[in-house]
Design an enzyme around this catalytic site. Structure first.
Site, PDB file in Angstrom:
ATOM      1  N   SER A 140      92.233  63.128 -10.712  1.00 53.98           N
ATOM      2  CA  SER A 140      92.624  62.336  -9.544  1.00 53.98           C
ATOM      3  C   SER A 140      91.416  61.536  -9.097  1.00 53.98           C
ATOM      4  O   SER A 140      90.287  61.813  -9.527  1.00 53.98           O
ATOM      5  CB  SER A 140      93.082  63.268  -8.414  1.00 53.98           C
ATOM      6  N   TYR A 153      92.592  70.708  -3.127  1.00 54.29           N
ATOM      7  CA  TYR A 153      93.022  69.702  -4.102  1.00 54.29           C
ATOM      8  C   TYR A 153      91.812  69.084  -4.799  1.00 54.29           C
ATOM      9  O   TYR A 153      91.762  68.989  -6.030  1.00 54.29           O
ATOM     10  CB  TYR A 153      93.853  68.628  -3.407  1.00 54.29           C
TER      11      TYR A 153
END
Length: 283
Positions: A140, A153
């Protein structure tokens, strides 16, 4: 990998979002598909979109090592081989580090990071048998910079980035190429489906969803095309979306201050509160 025609591609998280778009893109290019997701209904929807493509669906929880190993054995039995592994399954979690429990963080990290490890470990023997093969791990932009409110995350996506980089060096002189993908804001349902910590306020959850809607500009279909083109070009790293390129530039230019600058940019892009309009006075 020069083309995907006739290749067996394994995709986790194929029941929606980027995973579904990847299945459609690879099917259109003649690939055979082994599709996995914990959501069997989503898998069925994906399968219906593939027409006459050769594809099989497997309900798999990637956070469970034995289930992923069974998945690899099933793919070997059903297809006899696998040339492309895309570890795409992932989840999100709302809440700050102080608000979240260890169990909540472990849930996310088992899926986002350990799911990648289990996938690579279970399918590596199959990939090693092929004349050429490819592993794609989805990180990401939060594997490049860690913003506030994303401790679990970002931790998982930084871990995927580091693992993928080390794995690529170990496999550099083999038949297996490795790609790490850093998507920016992709218009999927990951924010809508995100869990919230038990101590996280509903107002903060809603604000996070609104911020995601503001920055999620890239369609999953576009992301899938970029990823597949990266595979065909044997790229070690793939960035998706103008925000991914901007964040990558900022963290290279200012590695210490980039997270603070990202926060400022997100604040500028966040939806503004509407100013109340006074009702006209009665005469």
């Amino acid at each position: 990998m020069r083309n995907v025609q006739g290749r067996v591609a394994v995709i986790t998280g194929a029941g929606s979002g980027i995973g579904r778009a990847l299945a459609q893109e690879l099917a259109a290019r003649g690939g055979q598909l082994a599709l996995a997701d914990v959501n069997s209904a989503g898998l069925d929807e994906t399968r219906k979109l593939l027409g006459s493509a050769t594809a099989r669906s497997y309900t798999v929880d990637v956070s469970n090592a034995s289930l992923v190993q069974n998945f690899a054995r099933s793919v070997e039995q059903d297809f006899g081989k696998a040339s492309l592994l895309i570890n795409n399954a992932g989840v999100a979690l709302y809440g700050t580090f102080a608000e979240l429990t260890l169990e909540e963080m472990e849930w996310l990290i088992r899926i986002n990071f350990w799911g990648v490890i289990y996938g690579c470990k279970s399918f590596l023997p199959l990939l090693q048998r092929e004349p050429e093969a490819h592993i794609v791990n989805i990180s990401s932009v939060f594997g490049l910079v860690g913003p506030a409110g994303q401790t679990p995350y970002a931790s998982s996506k930084f871990a995927v980035r580091g693992f993928t980089q080390a794995l690529s060096r170990e496999l550099v002189d083999t038949n297996i190429a490795v790609t790490c993908v850093h998507p920016g804001g992709i218009r999927t349902r990951i924010a809508d489906n995100a869990r919230a910590g038990a101590a996280t306020r509903i107002e903060d959850q809603n604000a996070a969803r609104e911020r995601f809607d503001q920055v999620a500009r890239t369609l999953p279909e576009k992301a899938a095309r970029v990823i597949v083109n990266g595979i065909l070009r044997n790229k070690a790293r793939v960035r998706i979306g103008p925000d991914a390129y901007l964040i990558d530039f900022l963290q290279r230019l200012m590695p210490v201050r980039s997270a603070a600058m990202l926060a400022k940019l997100m604040e500028l892009g966040a939806p503004k509160e509407k100013t109340a309009v006074a009702a006209p006075a009665r005469k």
